[in-house]
Design a protein around this motif. Structure first.
Motif, PDB file in Angstrom:
ATOM      1  N   VAL A 127      31.258  18.556  34.207  1.00 11.44           N
ATOM      2  CA  VAL A 127      29.874  19.028  34.208  1.00 11.44           C
ATOM      3  C   VAL A 127      29.557  19.659  35.547  1.00 11.44           C
ATOM      4  O   VAL A 127      30.286  19.476  36.531  1.00 11.44           O
ATOM      5  N   HIS A 128      28.440  20.367  35.586  1.00 13.24           N
ATOM      6  CA  HIS A 128      27.978  20.950  36.840  1.00 13.24           C
ATOM      7  C   HIS A 128      27.017  19.988  37.519  1.00 13.24           C
ATOM      8  O   HIS A 128      26.295  19.216  36.852  1.00 13.24           O
ATOM      9  N   ASP A 140      23.571  18.246  36.192  1.00 11.71           N
ATOM     10  CA  ASP A 140      23.535  17.969  34.755  1.00 11.71           C
ATOM     11  C   ASP A 140      23.319  16.481  34.512  1.00 11.71           C
ATOM     12  O   ASP A 140      23.543  15.644  35.395  1.00 11.71           O
ATOM     13  N   THR A 141      22.918  16.171  33.286  1.00 11.93           N
ATOM     14  CA  THR A 141      22.823  14.783  32.837  1.00 11.93           C
ATOM     15  C   THR A 141      23.965  14.507  31.867  1.00 11.93           C
ATOM     16  O   THR A 141      24.278  15.359  31.018  1.00 11.93           O
ATOM     17  N   VAL A 142      24.597  13.370  32.012  1.00 10.31           N
ATOM     18  CA  VAL A 142      25.708  13.029  31.116  1.00 10.31           C
ATOM     19  C   VAL A 142      25.456  11.684  30.449  1.00 10.31           C
ATOM     20  O   VAL A 142      24.774  10.814  31.005  1.00 10.31           O
ATOM     21  N   THR A 148      23.500  14.649  38.130  1.00  9.67           N
ATOM     22  CA  THR A 148      24.826  14.277  38.628  1.00  9.67           C
ATOM     23  C   THR A 148      25.138  14.952  39.963  1.00  9.67           C
ATOM     24  O   THR A 148      24.686  16.074  40.246  1.00  9.67           O
ATOM     25  N   THR A 206      21.863  10.793  35.425  1.00  9.94           N
ATOM     26  CA  THR A 206      21.013  11.981  35.542  1.00  9.94           C
ATOM     27  C   THR A 206      21.261  12.658  36.888  1.00  9.94           C
ATOM     28  O   THR A 206      21.751  12.034  37.837  1.00  9.94           O
TER      29      THR A 206
END
Lengths: 111, 118
Positions: free
Chosen positions: A13-14, A17-19, A79, A77
């Motif tokens: 992810v960038h 971002d939220t994962v 990240t 959240t």
């Protein structure tokens, strides 16, 4: 045989971002579910969940357990690159309270 | 916070030799310790449960004569890999639970030992 399955296996992810990381389990004697972060060496403890529906939160990380559907999620959240690690889900089972680990989710956060 | 010290952090040995790994709880007592093995890009697999003053309990498929566990005191467990072979090369991690805490309390992990058998 006790089983803990995590998904996805890996994720890129960038930053910002939220994962959401998933963990499902099938065990005979559930005591608790734990999340750990593993960078290079030993896993470091994040959360322990024993009750359904109660969110545990620490900064940008949060986690919740659903004992009816036998799964847990870990949310991160906003990240940061420092979040890059393998996230391990483990279930505490049996009289000896041993941990059965999932396969882990390898998270990479890029700039 | 609770600290688990594992030693050595890495070791290289020749095939056929034995290697001993120590796991110490530094500021708490641990009647139970756990030994895990982790192969590259895989999760931690429980090898055995080490019980102070009694025999270890091994997981299915783990040879008890090859992986000798001794838990002679409330703060020390040792894992000896006997007659090591290249396929034993792995990352070995110990963990311990504070005996004074709930049985549900999180385990504390050592920093692991990377074993390479040549």
């Amino acid at each position: 045989e006790d089983k803990v399955v995590q998904s996805p296996l890996s994720l890129v992810v960038h930053e910002g971002d939220t994962v959401t990381l998933n963990c499902s389990y099938e065990v005979t004697n559930f005591r608790s579910l734990l999340w750990y972060k593993q960078e290079k060496k030993a896993p470091t403890f994040l959360f322990m969940l024993t009750s359904s529906g109660i969110e545990k939160k620490s900064g940008r990380l949060s986690s919740i357990l659903d004992k009816k559907e036998l799964f847990s999620i870990l949310n991160i959240t906003a990240t940061q690159t420092g979040d890059s690690a393998v996230y391990l889900c483990a279930v505490n089972t049996g009289t000896a309270s041993k941990l059965t680990f999932g396969t882990g989710t390898r998270l990479q956060v890029t700039l | 916070g609770a600290v688990v010290s594992q030693h050595p952090s890495w070791v290289i040995c020749k095939s056929g030799t034995s290697v001993k790994i120590e796991c110490r709880s530094l500021d708490f007592q641990a009647t139970t310790m756990f030994w895990y093995r982790q192969f590259p890009k895989q999760s931690l697999m429980l090898m055995a449960t080490s019980n102070e003053g009694s025999k270890a309990t091994y997981e299915q498929g783990v040879e008890k004569d090859k992986f000798l566990i001794n838990h002679a005191s409330l703060t020390l467990s040792t894992l000896t890999v006997t007659s090591a072979h290249p396929e034993d090369s792995s990352f070995y991690i110990c963990s311990a639970r504070d005996s004074g805490q709930s049985i549900n309390s999180p385990l504390h992990f050592g920093n692991g030992t990377r074993l390479t058998v040549t």
